[in-house]
Write an enzyme that holds these catalytic residues in place. Structure first.
Site, short mmCIF file in Angstrom:
data_model
loop_
_atom_site.label_atom_id
_atom_site.label_comp_id
_atom_site.label_asym_id
_atom_site.label_seq_id
_atom_site.Cartn_x
_atom_site.Cartn_y
_atom_site.Cartn_z
CB SER A 80 3.26 -3.52 5.48
OG SER A 80 3.08 -2.67 6.57
CD GLU B 96 -6.42 0.32 6.75
OE1 GLU B 96 -6.68 1.21 5.93
OE2 GLU B 96 -5.36 0.25 7.35
CD GLN C 106 -2.66 1.17 2.57
OE1 GLN C 106 -2.09 1.34 3.63
NE2 GLN C 106 -3.96 0.99 2.50
#
Lengths: 318, 384
Positions: free
Chosen positions: B163, B246, B128
């Site tokens: 990440s 999310e 992301q």
């Protein structure tokens, strides 16, 4: 799984809110502060509306609904700070004659305290050894009860909450209240209603009260206080509703912890948002806080709930 | 209000349990946290097993290649996989929970056909590219620029806290395509291949000692215009779709895991004598109430989204606020149970305690979540 209110439950909740707002609105609340007497006419109206007989089977003259519906009704009662020994009378329906219809006002000894003793018709619980049995309609005659007249050992207190007269009773005050999980749950439902209402009052004030040229709710310090109130209310709500569905003692213990916290801290934060006005007798905020404090003492303690929840972890069933 | 499951749901649970009991023993050993290629292989291997058994993209719509399961079935899936000790989504997190659902909701048929199947089959990993050094909580202040050159965007700038960047094939990238528009209006959402020339990944070491995420530098990277999801300069709205996913579903399995850890804590305390301390017992009892209730809140939110049929709403913020805090409380309590052992970094709970510190920061800080609750749920005015 549909863990949401059904249409019937939403309608019931709205109906109880309408009834209570009509019969116990703000003016009535403030009048009750000046003259804290139990309104017997209102008690009978509640009885007629099925508030006390909600969970009694229809064959016994009740409404035939369940615990979730009772919890929704008690949430609304907590919202308007409805006065009187509501939980004890509701739990006496079907066991004490007249309780279901609101003709009899029933109170109970919880943790060494009795609410509304002088104005009640029946006191339930083992009160300092006096075991009187009043006219009982149900099968619970073996349960210890004392008639009001026989509770000679009770001493009146100067109650912190102007809307809840209190008596202290000697001895343990009886185990009746401390072991009945339904009393814990219905009390938690009242706390939930109080918590939701104080959150609304705080938000209303934060939107309209202006300082430094803008509503105080635009300041993050105030905004975050209000957001935390809502988070506690929503946690209390799902805990109380889930406990009403399962009637599981540990769900009820969780509900108690969250509802007590939401009501007490909610009222304190509401007072803080109201600033100096919140500290006055004229503001209603202190009434919410004091009632929330009274309810934390009813039917067992938070410690008991926490220990029960801890024991579950060791048992390995969590 | 009902908390029971239908016979179909219970049958689904039973089948899943049986499958997990059969398959989990065949999994290879878990790689070490620093072994990124190993982690990628392990996580993709698990995803392939799910795919072959018909559990991939369980909650995705059928026309996106998913199984079209109800939110309740998805909840059962997360509950059972966690209880059985199955791997978590890991490196597949962004693909399965962010980028995938966003492309499914906003992508063209061609885009869905290109990107969704490899995510479900466990062949491609996404990362992301949202946050930037100067645009964290103020996400819309991002400065990474993209300008049109023929059929390509040319992208320059940098991203941070990315990440899985080291092993990702694709990046869901937010770029500024109109520098003159108000900051929320000039943003576009691109799918950028991580092997494109001009992409440099530099690992960042966290306070837990491991390289959990990375900085990504973009130097005139060419991304085809065809890789843009949603209209040009409409990326903010597309992003809001992603973020609501999310907050709505990302932590469900973790709540189940926290309840298991709590049980282990109590049994450890029982063994080392700390259980005799009533203050500790009460603390653990309170945490039990906390995670029980967070599970109820999950069931409530799932039932609500089932009723409304929409994406999870602002109520996800209520969950995120409480859960991130509770998780930190859990591992602080673990330290009390462990005593001096809590200072041993080799202990699993010590690493968990360190990593729990990110929960009130990542995916929108608690302060931002409080603003969302206050402004969008309570209707308080915007301000400072």
């Amino acid at each position: 799984m549909h863990f949401q209110l059904t249409d019937d439950q939403s309608a019931l909740k709205a109906g109880v809110r309408e009834l209570l707002e009509g019969r116990f609105g703000r003016e009535r609340l403030r009048a009750a502060v000046e003259a804290p007497r139990l309104d017997r006419a209102l008690w009978r109206e509640l009885g007629d509306a099925g508030f006390f007989a909600l969970r009694l089977p229809e064959a016994d003259g009740g409404v035939g609904l369940g615990l979730p519906e009772a919890v929704l009704a008690f949430e609304e009662a907590g919202r308007v700070l409805l006065t009187g020994p509501l939980v004890a009378t509701h739990l006496a329906a079907g066991e004490v004659a007249g309780a279901a219809t609101g003709e009899a006002v029933v109170t109970a000894a919880y943790g060494g305290l009795v609410e509304w003793m002088e104005q009640a018709d029946v006191v339930r619980g083992d009160v300092a050894g006096a075991r009187g049995v009043t006219a009982a309609g149900g099968a619970a005659a073996a349960e210890a009860r004392a008639s009001v007249a026989s509770v000679a050992s009770a001493e009146p207190m100067e109650s912190l909450d102007p809307l809840t007269p209190l008596h202290r009773v000697r001895g343990s005050g009886g185990s009746y209240g401390s072991v009945d999980p339904l009393a814990v749950l219905l009390t938690a439902a009242e706390q939930l209603g109080t918590a939701a209402r104080t959150c609304e009052l705080a938000v209303q004030h934060a939107r309209t009260r202006e300082q430094f040229g803008q509503p105080i709710g635009a300041f993050q310090a105030v905004k975050h206080l209000c957001a935390q109130m809502l988070v506690r209310v929503e946690m209390a709500r799902v805990a109380v509703y889930a406990a009403a569905v399962t009637a599981d003692p540990l769900d009820i213990a969780s509900a108690r912890l969250f509802a007590d916290q939401a009501a007490v801290r909610g009222a304190r934060d509401c007072l803080q948002v109201h600033g100096g006005m919140g500290f006055t007798w004229e503001s209603d905020v202190h009434l919410y806080l004091k009632r929330a404090w009274v309810r934390t003492q009813r039917a067992g303690s938070a410690t008991q709930s926490e220990e029960g929840l801890a024991a579950e972890l060791v048992a390995g069933t969590a | 209000m009902d908390l029971t499951h239908t016979p179909e749901e219970e049958e689904f649970r039973a089948r899943l349990r049986e499958w997990l009991a059969k398959m989990l023993p065949s999994l290879p050993a878990k790689p070490s946290p620093d072994d990124w290629p190993g982690r990628r292989a392990y996580d993709l291997g698990w995803q392939r097993m799910l795919h072959d058994a018909g559990y991939a993209g369980l909650h995705w719509p059928v026309d996106a290649g998913g199984q079209g399961a109800t939110p309740t079935q998805h909840l059962i899936f997360l509950e059972e996989t966690e209880k059985a000790g199955a791997p978590y989504v890991g490196a597949n997190f962004v693909g399965l929970l962010h980028a995938g659902p966003t492309i499914a909701a906003e992508g063209t048929p061609e885009q869905r056909a290109r990107w969704l199947p490899p995510v479900l089959r466990g062949e491609e990993v996404w990362c992301q590219g949202f946050s930037e050094p100067d645009a964290g909580s103020d996400l819309a202040a991002l400065r990474t620029r993209a300008w049109r050159d023929g059929d390509d965007y040319v992208v320059s700038g940098s991203k941070i806290w990315t990440s899985h960047a080291e092993v990702a094939d694709w990046c869901e990238l937010l770029v500024r395509t109109d520098a003159t528009a108000p900051k929320h209006r000039g943003i576009s959402w691109l799918a950028m291949p991580m092997d494109a020339p001009g992409v440099t990944v530099r690992p960042l070491r966290t306070l837990a000692g491991s390289a959990e995420f990375a900085e990504v530098f973009l130097d005139e990277v060419r991304v085809p215009v065809a890789n843009r999801v949603g209209a040009e300069n409409d990326g903010w709205r597309v992003t809001m779709v992603t973020l609501s996913f999310e907050r709505g579903t990302a932590f469900v399995g973790e709540v189940v895991a926290c309840r298991r850890v709590l049980g282990e804590l109590a049994r450890t305390a029982r063994k080392n004598g700390r259980w005799d301390d009533p203050a500790l017992r009460r603390r653990l009892g309170t945490l039990n109430a906390e995670f029980r209730t967070l599970w109820r809140l999950t069931q409530w939110n799932v039932s609500e989204s089932e009723r409304t049929g929409g994406v999870p709403g602002a109520g996800g913020s209520v969950f995120k606020l409480r859960y991130s805090h509770a998780r930190q409380e859990l591992y602080d309590a673990a330290a009390e149970v462990l005593g001096p052992d809590a200072l041993d970094q080799g202990r699993e709970w010590t690493l968990d305690r360190l990593s729990s510190l990110s929960y009130t920061i990542a995916a929108g800080t608690s302060q931002i979540q409080h603003n969302i609750v206050a402004e969008r749920i309570l209707g308080l005015p915007k301000g400072r």
